[in-house]
Enzyme design. Structure first.
Site, short mmCIF file in Angstrom:
data_model
loop_
_atom_site.label_atom_id
_atom_site.label_comp_id
_atom_site.label_asym_id
_atom_site.label_seq_id
_atom_site.Cartn_x
_atom_site.Cartn_y
_atom_site.Cartn_z
N HIS A 77 23.11 0.25 11.74
CA HIS A 77 24.28 1.11 11.80
C HIS A 77 25.20 0.70 12.94
CE1 HIS A 77 22.64 3.76 8.77
NE2 HIS A 77 21.47 3.67 9.39
N ARG A 81 4.65 -8.50 20.22
CA ARG A 81 4.46 -9.72 21.02
C ARG A 81 3.19 -10.43 20.55
NH1 ARG A 81 9.01 -9.24 23.56
NH2 ARG A 81 9.28 -7.81 25.26
N GLY A 112 -0.69 -1.39 8.80
CA GLY A 112 -0.16 -0.07 8.50
C GLY A 112 0.81 0.43 9.54
N THR A 142 10.92 -7.05 16.09
CA THR A 142 12.35 -7.17 16.37
C THR A 142 12.84 -8.61 16.39
OG1 THR A 142 11.96 -7.21 18.76
CG2 THR A 142 12.31 -5.03 17.74
N ASN A 146 0.83 -1.19 0.00
CA ASN A 146 0.00 0.00 0.00
C ASN A 146 0.87 1.25 0.00
OD1 ASN A 146 -2.32 1.65 0.15
ND2 ASN A 146 -3.35 0.17 1.47
#
Length: 183
Positions: free
Chosen positions: A115, A180, A142, A165, A85
């Site tokens: 980084h 989670r 979204g 993550t 989208n």
């Protein structure tokens, strides 16, 4: 490992993004993205021709709404029927594979680059690239953010605004920051 910065990036080693070859590849991506984003929708269709040629693989019926942004494009492989989208960003310093029938909501962001943790390393442009894999028929809500090194299983759902993550198993639903499982 000795070699070009592009070779180091592809191997998942520390590399400097402040490199002429990598900048030239990013410039090609910017041109293809610009064309895709600026063409009138009826002229562009599902995918601008320059962007389609740039991407590492595009299945049948892939649709990318404008605006879209990617870093290189060549590391992105989209299965049949994938839908991105408006506002999606894929910083594809590593492989990003999105399985067939997967839907990405508006403003989803996929960041493969990490980084350097030391300020001097960041100033030198040091990054390491970690791949992202999203299985078939997943739904990414979204404004979700997916970090490098993550796999999202087939049929999984990532709630809107989630920050992913770590890996998400097949058919699981995750929400929140960090993401989670809901059950």
């Amino acid at each position: 490992m000795a070699g070009s910065e592009r070779t180091k990036m592809a191997a998942g080693e520390w590399y400097s993004c402040l490199d002429d070859e990598l900048e030239a590849l990013r410039a090609l991506a910017r041109d293809a993205v610009f064309e895709h984003n600026c063409l009138p929708p009826r002229q562009r269709g599902n995918l601008g021709t320059g962007l389609k040629a740039l991407l590492g693989g595009v299945g049948e019926g892939v649709r990318i709404e404008a605006p879209f942004h990617c870093a290189y494009g060549l590391n992105i492989v989209l299965g049949d029927g994938v839908f991105l989208n408006a506002g999606c960003t894929i910083l594809d310093t590593a492989s990003v594979r999105i399985g067939k029938g997967t839907l990405l909501g508006p403003n989803v962001q996929i960041y493969c680059a990490e980084h350097h943790r030391q300020a001097a390393g960041r100033q030198a442009g040091l990054e390491i690239a970690r791949p992202v894999e999203i299985g078939a028929h997943a739904w990414i809500g979204g404004s979700a953010i997916i970090l490098g090194g993550v796999s999202i299983g087939e049929g999984a759902i990532v709630g809107a605004g989630a920050v992913v993550t770590r890996d998400v198993p097949a058919n699981e639903t995750v929400v929140g920051n960090p993401a989670r499982t809901t059950g």
